[in-house]
Design an enzyme around this catalytic site. Structure first.
Site, PDB file in Angstrom:
ATOM      1  N   SER A 193      29.415  10.233 -17.119  1.00 36.67           N
ATOM      2  CA  SER A 193      28.485   9.176 -17.487  1.00 36.67           C
ATOM      3  C   SER A 193      28.720   7.937 -16.643  1.00 36.67           C
ATOM      4  CB  SER A 193      28.611   8.887 -18.987  1.00 36.67           C
ATOM      5  OG  SER A 193      27.639   7.962 -19.406  1.00 36.67           O
TER       6      SER A 193
ATOM      7  N   LYS B  94      19.937  10.398 -26.368  1.00 35.75           N
ATOM      8  CA  LYS B  94      19.481   9.258 -25.566  1.00 35.75           C
ATOM      9  C   LYS B  94      19.025   9.757 -24.195  1.00 35.75           C
ATOM     10  CE  LYS B  94      24.317   8.060 -24.548  1.00 35.75           C
ATOM     11  NZ  LYS B  94      24.940   9.015 -25.508  1.00 35.75           N
TER      12      LYS B  94
END
Length: 627
Positions: free
Chosen positions: A171, A453
């Site tokens: 990420s 998300k």
């Protein structure tokens, strides 16, 4: 027998004087076939560095926010070839137990662009090893042939009706870090796991048990060539990308306007995976392509133009984007993080300064937009009482305020999108309509095509919103003000302290639970009286008649929320993935309380009191946030 094997055997014969450590060293040197990580452990043995060996080999990876996460490197507590193989073996064993048709449904594997030369480790290699373990057991694997955004994995799991999927990503974390994120649907004791939602407890604990039972690599687990030779390998990239972009059109409400807009958009993918996919998303909505930041367009695991690859850090990491926007006369910048599941947005203001929106501010805009679009485009039979929006409990309460006025439902979950995804799937299964969900750390779910998300969809939705507002002579910032004036100002601030000593973190929170006397929470913080205390770690909530938290207790992390008499709500919690103590504070005002300056001053004073009286950074050696 090669020289490497001879050296390993000699080292195996050495004793550290610690039976547990000797056993762990022996296992590592026998099982690891990556020359670089094996050499790291051999060097530590050779140099008698027993403490570091113990740190690396005598503990294992654990699940954080629905995933196994650690730095890359040698050892059972780090991300590397061997630990990913072990993790996949445990996952296989667990899914085989839960799915009678596992070998028919298959498994999805995605990856980002991370890598580390010193460990000869990369997300793509780890993805291939993950696939190899499953292919060797006769499980079909949908392995993306190219790096993809994280949301593509849960999306593919649902579309392909696969049993499960993993995304190997770090990420937006520092370049040494990589993570093994798990998103699956599993039958367990007739409890149906949500398609494409991140795993939640107790399933993560069961997977860890299975990993412990499968630590020795199986025959074929190291054979990454299976990816290229097995007929069970399929590449879902083209199909998934095509139907994902088609699905995106379900939340496109002004395509004709988008094709005509004069607004320009800048996009930065922060050296990650987002560029190609954001370009396609804008095309799906009818926009001209956003202008990419050339220095950050292509994948670069070293993040050579930013100190921190996290767009949430604000203007200081968006420098290249903002300068390009000024050069191109573009008013809006969208920034996806390296795995494209989060979104930051900046807008040029009339005073010539840039406003970088917080996650909570963007959520106010998204919530308003998604509800407005639902009302304008829904059927006459649509019932507002069937509509839901969700947020994590540390996020802004602005959606709650909108819901109270407009008549739809709002729900809170524990921090982490795994809880949101799980709850959204429950609501969908019960015939409810979910428009939007978010977490304050710039994570947004627009619609329900992806139960996680998604920075790609969020980027194009904010672009359409900005284009629509442009026709009304409004900016995003001006619309945000209108939202607050209509539903009440929600002024929030979030930050953190670094703390690398777990005993210190525990001491900070235990003091709050035993403040003036044993088992007594503070009644005030400096000059500010406390109305209620909720401690999710212990399951306590003073606002409830039975004193029990409505949110489920989460004993593995620290989180205490204080509701102050002046309307401020503040939460202190530990990060599930980083050595941080985070604080979240928000002043929630009624619509008639429109003195924004006063609210901001009150919020800042409460935060200062919170830091001074509860966190005590000097006394506890906490390190202030810096970029």
């Amino acid at each position: 027998m090669g020289d490497g094997d001879v050296n390993s055997n000699r080292l195996l014969a050495r004793s550290t004087g610690d039976a547990q450590l000797d056993r762990a060293v022996g296992q590592w040197l026998s099982w690891d076939k990556n020359p670089k990580t094996k050499e790291q452990i051999e060097n530590l043995v050779r140099n008698g560095m027993n403490k570091e060996l113990r740190d690396r080999l005598c503990c294992r990876l654990t699940f954080g926010t629905a995933g196994l996460r650690s730095a890359m490197g040698a050892g059972f507590c780090y991300i590397n070839d061997l630990t990913v193989i072990q993790s996949t073996q445990g996952m296989y064993k667990y899914l085989e137990r839960c799915f009678s048709d596992f070998r028919q449904r298959g498994f999805v594997v995605g990856y980002d662009t991370r890598g580390q030369v010193t460990s000869s480790c990369s997300s793509k290699r780890l993805a291939k090893l993950t696939a190899a373990v499953l292919l060797a057991k006769g499980v079909p694997v949908y392995l993306f042939s190219k790096y993809v955004p994280t949301p593509f994995v849960p999306y593919a799991v649902r579309q392909l009706k696969a049993a499960a999927g993993v995304m190997i990503t770090a990420s937006h974390n520092r370049k040494e870090d990589n993570g093994y994120f798990s998103k699956c649907q599993v039958f367990l004791c007739q409890v149906y796991w949500e398609n494409g939602a991140q795993i939640t407890s107790p399933h993560d604990k069961e997977i860890l048990k299975c990993i412990e039972e499968c630590v020795e690599p199986w025959n074929g687990s190291w054979n990454e060539n299976l990816v290229d030779t097995s007929p069970l390998t399929q590449d879902p990239l083209e199909e998934i990308s095509k139907i994902y972009m088609e699905d995106l059109k379900k939340i496109c409400y002004h395509r004709e306007l988008n094709t005509k807009t004069n607004l320009k958009f800048i996009h930065t993918s922060f050296h990650g995976v987002g560029h190609d996919y954001v370009q396609l998303a804008f095309k799906a909505f009818g926009f001209k392509p956003p202008i990419p930041v050339p220095e950050q367009k292509d994948p670069d695991p070293d993040f050579s133009t930013v100190k921190c690859p996290n767009p949430e850090e604000g203007e200081c990491v968006l420098e290249l984007s903002l300068r390009l926007a000024e050069k191109e006369s573009a008013r809006v910048v969208v920034a996806t993080d390296p795995d494209a599941d989060r979104l930051a947005v900046a807008e040029l203001q009339e005073n010539g300064r840039w406003k970088v929106f917080t996650g909570n501010e963007l959520a106010a805009l998204f919530g308003w937009w998604m509800f407005r679009s639902w009302k304008a485009n829904g059927s006459k039979e649509a019932d507002v009482k069937n509509v839901y929006m969700l947020a994590t409990t540390v996020s802004s309460k602005i959606l709650k305020a909108i819901a109270l006025k407009e008549g739809f439902h709002f729900e809170e979950t524990l921090p982490g999108f795994k809880w949101i995804g799980s709850r959204v799937k429950d609501l969908l299964d019960n015939g409810k309509e979910v428009l939007f969900a978010f977490e304050e750390s710039i994570g947004f779910m627009c619609g329900t095509s992806v139960l996680d998300k998604d920075g790609v969809s969020a980027a194009v939705v904010i672009a359409e919103m900005a284009s629509y507002l442009e026709t009304k002579n409004l900016t995003l910032a001006q619309q945000l003000t209108e939202i607050y004036e209509m539903y009440g100002y929600h002024i929030s601030k979030t930050s953190y302290f670094l703390c690398y000593e777990p005993p210190t973190i525990k001491r900070v929170f235990e003091k709050l639970r035993n403040f003036d006397s044993p088992k007594s929470y503070p009644k005030s913080c400096g000059a500010y009286g406390i109305l209620h205390v909720r401690d999710v770690t212990t399951g306590y909530d003073s606002s409830q008649l039975n004193k029990k938290s409505v949110l489920p207790a989460s004993k593995n992390s620290q989180m205490i929320t204080f509701t102050f008499q002046n309307g401020c709500v503040a939460t202190l919690r530990t990060s599930g993935t980083e050595p941080k103590i985070k604080y979240y504070a928000e002043m929630c005002a009624r619509p008639e309380q429109s003195d924004k300056t006063f609210l901001e001053e009150q919020l800042q004073k409460v935060i200062e009191a919170l830091i001074e009286n509860f966190l005590e950074p000097r006394k506890n050696g906490l390190i202030w946030r810096s970029v």
